[in-house]
Write a protein that holds these residues in place. Structure first.
Motif, PDB file in Angstrom:
ATOM      1  N   UNK A 392       7.433  -9.665  -6.768  1.00 11.42           N
ATOM      2  CA  UNK A 392       6.633 -10.900  -6.733  1.00 11.42           C
ATOM      3  C   UNK A 392       5.321 -10.711  -5.978  1.00 11.42           C
ATOM      4  N   UNK A 393       5.220  -9.669  -5.182  1.00 14.63           N
ATOM      5  CA  UNK A 393       3.956  -9.320  -4.524  1.00 14.63           C
ATOM      6  C   UNK A 393       3.500  -7.983  -5.100  1.00 14.63           C
ATOM      7  N   UNK A 394       2.545  -7.997  -6.015  1.00 16.13           N
ATOM      8  CA  UNK A 394       2.147  -6.767  -6.716  1.00 16.13           C
ATOM      9  C   UNK A 394       1.251  -5.887  -5.850  1.00 16.13           C
ATOM     10  N   UNK A 395       1.855  -5.157  -4.906  1.00 18.94           N
ATOM     11  CA  UNK A 395       1.123  -4.239  -4.048  1.00 18.94           C
ATOM     12  C   UNK A 395       1.701  -2.839  -4.223  1.00 18.94           C
ATOM     13  N   UNK A 396       0.837  -1.899  -4.542  1.00 22.19           N
ATOM     14  CA  UNK A 396       1.289  -0.521  -4.689  1.00 22.19           C
ATOM     15  C   UNK A 396       1.382   0.130  -3.315  1.00 22.19           C
ATOM     16  N   UNK A 397       2.131   1.219  -3.235  1.00 21.26           N
ATOM     17  CA  UNK A 397       2.253   1.938  -1.984  1.00 21.26           C
ATOM     18  C   UNK A 397       3.564   2.679  -1.881  1.00 21.26           C
ATOM     19  N   UNK A 398       3.530   3.770  -1.139  1.00 23.89           N
ATOM     20  CA  UNK A 398       4.719   4.584  -0.908  1.00 23.89           C
ATOM     21  C   UNK A 398       5.118   4.409   0.553  1.00 23.89           C
ATOM     22  N   UNK A 399       6.111   3.553   0.813  1.00 22.77           N
ATOM     23  CA  UNK A 399       6.487   3.217   2.172  1.00 22.77           C
ATOM     24  C   UNK A 399       5.632   2.084   2.716  1.00 22.77           C
ATOM     25  N   UNK A 400       5.950   1.609   3.929  1.00 22.96           N
ATOM     26  CA  UNK A 400       5.187   0.489   4.493  1.00 22.96           C
ATOM     27  C   UNK A 400       5.008   0.668   5.999  1.00 22.96           C
ATOM     28  N   UNK A 401       3.972   0.000   6.504  1.00 23.41           N
ATOM     29  CA  UNK A 401       3.629   0.025   7.930  1.00 23.41           C
ATOM     30  C   UNK A 401       3.507  -1.405   8.417  1.00 23.41           C
ATOM     31  N   UNK A 402       4.106  -1.703   9.556  1.00 22.21           N
ATOM     32  CA  UNK A 402       3.986  -3.021  10.182  1.00 22.21           C
ATOM     33  C   UNK A 402       2.827  -3.004  11.178  1.00 22.21           C
ATOM     34  N   UNK A 403       1.952  -4.006  11.072  1.00 23.97           N
ATOM     35  CA  UNK A 403       0.780  -4.127  11.945  1.00 23.97           C
ATOM     36  C   UNK A 403       0.803  -5.521  12.545  1.00 23.97           C
ATOM     37  N   UNK A 404       0.513  -5.655  13.845  1.00 25.93           N
ATOM     38  CA  UNK A 404       0.491  -6.978  14.454  1.00 25.93           C
ATOM     39  C   UNK A 404      -0.445  -7.057  15.636  1.00 25.93           C
ATOM     40  N   UNK A 405      -0.988  -8.251  15.847  1.00 28.78           N
ATOM     41  CA  UNK A 405      -1.819  -8.526  17.023  1.00 28.78           C
ATOM     42  C   UNK A 405      -1.080  -9.496  17.927  1.00 28.78           C
ATOM     43  N   UNK A 406      -0.926  -9.148  19.207  1.00 25.67           N
ATOM     44  CA  UNK A 406      -0.345 -10.021  20.224  1.00 25.67           C
ATOM     45  C   UNK A 406       1.074 -10.451  19.820  1.00 25.67           C
ATOM     46  N   UNK A 407       1.304 -11.745  19.586  1.00 28.71           N
ATOM     47  CA  UNK A 407       2.635 -12.180  19.156  1.00 28.71           C
ATOM     48  C   UNK A 407       3.010 -11.544  17.831  1.00 28.71           C
TER      49      UNK A 407
END
Length: 606
Positions: A392-407
């Motif tokens: 349902x989210x058409x994003x290509x990529x091999x694996x994923x990375x979590x990114x966050x600011x503060x909270x």
């Protein structure tokens, strides 16, 4: 021989009088702390208490002084020329308007001598009671002039005190009520109650609570003076000793971070100028999708930034999580620039803890967003991950990375499956025994004791790494958060971050690092808000001064983009980000591998 009285002279080495002068100079700081609590009823006298000295101040005359724009005293020219200024009350006869029960003004005198050599006045009559130097408000009828004390402040500071006394603390009844009902508001109110006490030394927190609620029902605006004069006690005592203790927390934090930066500079890291890199700008625009999720009545907004170029399918995709009160577009500079370089990026909006939620709280429509939103944020992350898996989210990529600011960084750690260590309530009972003004993020962490600490999510099977800007969680993970992670972490902090201080938060979370590719970055002059970009057209949720924003955010963001992209490339290629000092248009960042971070911590301990 006259009755024995304490002998006061202005001696820099003498802590009592020096502290008293400083204390009165800090009156504005004391009143500034009152913004979190706004009371009401019948106080007439404010007694400023510092060590063994007590200075009674009539609130009606303090108000009269504040209503006049303070003019420059006649000795400001002497101050500018380097001469020692003498207040008018110490240099010539004649009455002076008194803010402390009295009509005439004169300098402090000793038992047998005339005016003190310094000419420094003291509020109230020179007739002091007892050996401690306590001023008696009943006998201070011909005392000296508190206005002279206030005029010892620099003109800009003096005008600031006057504005602070008269400026509205609250304009919205509904927001004030929401603030009073919040956990963090209650903590701050309790601290202010310990600073403002009754004559018997009892906290005024209950009076502050009830008075503020009544004032908010009766008027559109509540000022500091209205708050003080409306308290249902005849006299309020301001404990400057305790206020100075709080101020010392702040000063100690600043000194600690300054010393830490100096220690970093001794690590002899190789210097490297940033490669020619386009600024952190992009011509791309995101596509917003409305994701239907089971835990929300409304769809979850998610900004999609498809990766450009043939590498997009071979690079990991990124899930970027804004901080508390932040919007998806505030991290769009990072998402768009990375998408332009091949990484696909998704940025959820997090309704209920985004910019609109903060504005709604300021308007009094909802409670201020806090730690209670963390559980919903984690469900948002789980929903985005599920939607990406089922197409349902058409994003290509091999694996994923979590990114966050503060909270968002705290959310990313929990989404990566890092379980908090047991004993949070015990650690919080020690950490917030006093208001943690040197590390405000601890208030949010300890609120989780009340709201409930959500369970970490199962670690995504295709997780490749984490990027955390100004992350925090030292009370959740006192022994470090990255040791159990089988993937590398890029942890970024700023030397001017006084919200999530880098030593207590980023360094503590980083060590012991579980992956040798992990990196800790400290941006010299960077602040908590350096990674956030507010469009000029936006009405900023927070009006931040330069001292909070730090060095040029655009330059810092370009630097962070370069470091972030090199770190992301290192997830599949040999290490491209060795320990170094990175220079970007005058901005300096210290990049530490785990070994360098351990050396830094050892030097700090020594």
């Amino acid at each position: 021989m006259p009755a024995s009285r304490p002998s006061f002279r202005h001696r820099p080495s003498r802590p009592l009088l020096g502290g008293a002068c400083l204390g009165l100079g800090l009156l504005s700081s004391a009143l500034l702390l009152l913004w979190t609590a706004r009371p009401a009823s019948a106080a007439e006298l404010l007694v400023i208490q510092l060590e063994d000295l007590e200075i009674p101040v009539r609130l009606d005359q303090l108000e009269a002084w504040s209503r006049r724009e303070p003019s420059l005293p006649p000795w400001d020219g002497a101050r500018a020329s380097g001469e020692t200024p003498l207040p008018a009350s110490a240099t010539g006869p004649g009455p002076a308007h008194s803010l402390v029960s009295g009509t005439d003004s004169h300098a402090i005198t000793t038992a047998d001598q005339g005016p003190s050599a310094s000419g420094f006045p003291i509020a109230g009559d020179a007739r002091l009671t007892g050996e401690s130097g306590t001023l008696n408000p009943d006998t201070a009828q011909t005392g000296s002039d508190l206005e002279v004390w206030l005029n010892l402040l620099e003109p800009q500071s003096r005008r600031g005190v006057a504005r602070l006394l008269q400026a509205p603390l609250l304009r919205e009844q509904s927001f004030g009520s929401q603030l009073l009902d919040s956990w963090a508001g209650g903590q701050m109110l309790a601290e202010v109650g310990e600073l403002l006490t009754t004559p018997e030394g009892r906290s005024t927190a209950p009076e502050l609570q009830s008075t503020l609620r009544r004032l908010l029902r009766e008027r559109r605006e509540v000022t500091t003076l209205a708050l003080l004069r409306s308290l249902p006690v005849s006299q309020v005592r301001l404990r400057l000793d305790s206020l100075l203790d709080l101020a010392e927390q702040w000063r100690r934090q600043i000194r600690q971070q300054s010393n830490a930066l100096a220690a970093l500079q001794t690590l002899a890291l190789p210097k490297r100028n940033a490669r020619a890199l386009l600024p952190a700008e992009t011509q791309l625009s995101p596509r917003r999708v409305e994701l239907t999720v089971a835990h929300r009545s409304e769809p979850l907004p998610v900004d999609l930034w498809p990766g450009q170029g043939p590498e997009a399918s071979r690079l990991p995709w990124l899930l970027v999580l804004p901080g508390l009160g932040g919007n998806a577009d505030q991290l769009g500079w990072f998402a768009g620039a990375l998408a332009q370089r091949g990484w696909s990026v998704a940025v959820p909006q997090h309704p209920g803890s985004d910019g609109r939620a903060l504005r709604d709280a300021l308007d009094g429509r909802t409670p201020p967003p806090g730690a209670a939103t963390l559980a919903t944020r984690l469900r948002d992350v789980a929903a985005v991950l599920a939607a990406r898996r089922d197409g349902r989210l058409p994003l290509s990529g091999d694996g994923m990375v979590l990114v966050g600011h503060s909270l968002g960084g705290l959310t990313a750690l929990l989404a990566a499956g890092v379980e908090p260590e047991p004993g949070l309530a015990r650690r919080c009972s020690q950490a917030i025994e006093r208001l943690p003004i040197g590390n405000p993020s601890r208030l949010l962490q300890c609120e989780l004791v009340t709201t409930g600490l959500p369970q970490a999510l199962p670690r995504p099977a295709d997780l490749r790494g984490l990027v955390l800007f100004n992350g925090f969680g030292s009370l959740l993970w006192p022994d470090g958060a990255t040791a159990s992670l089988p993937v590398p972490v890029l942890m970024v902090g700023g030397s001017l971050d006084l919200v999530t201080p880098p030593l207590q938060e980023q360094l503590q979370l980083f060590l012991p690092a579980g992956d040798p590719r992990s990196r800790l970055v400290l941006v010299e002059g960077g602040s908590h808000f350096s990674p956030v970009r507010l469009a000029e057209r936006q009405e900023a949720v927070l009006q931040l001064g330069r001292e909070w924003v730090g060095v040029d955010p655009a330059t810092v963001q370009t630097l962070l983009l370069g470091l972030g992209s090199e770190f992301l490339h290192s997830l599949k290629l040999p290490v491209l980000l060795p320990a170094q000092v990175r220079l970007q248009q005058g901005v300096r960042a210290y990049v530490l591998d785990p070994a360098a971070a351990r050396r830094w911590r050892r030097r700090l301990k020594s």
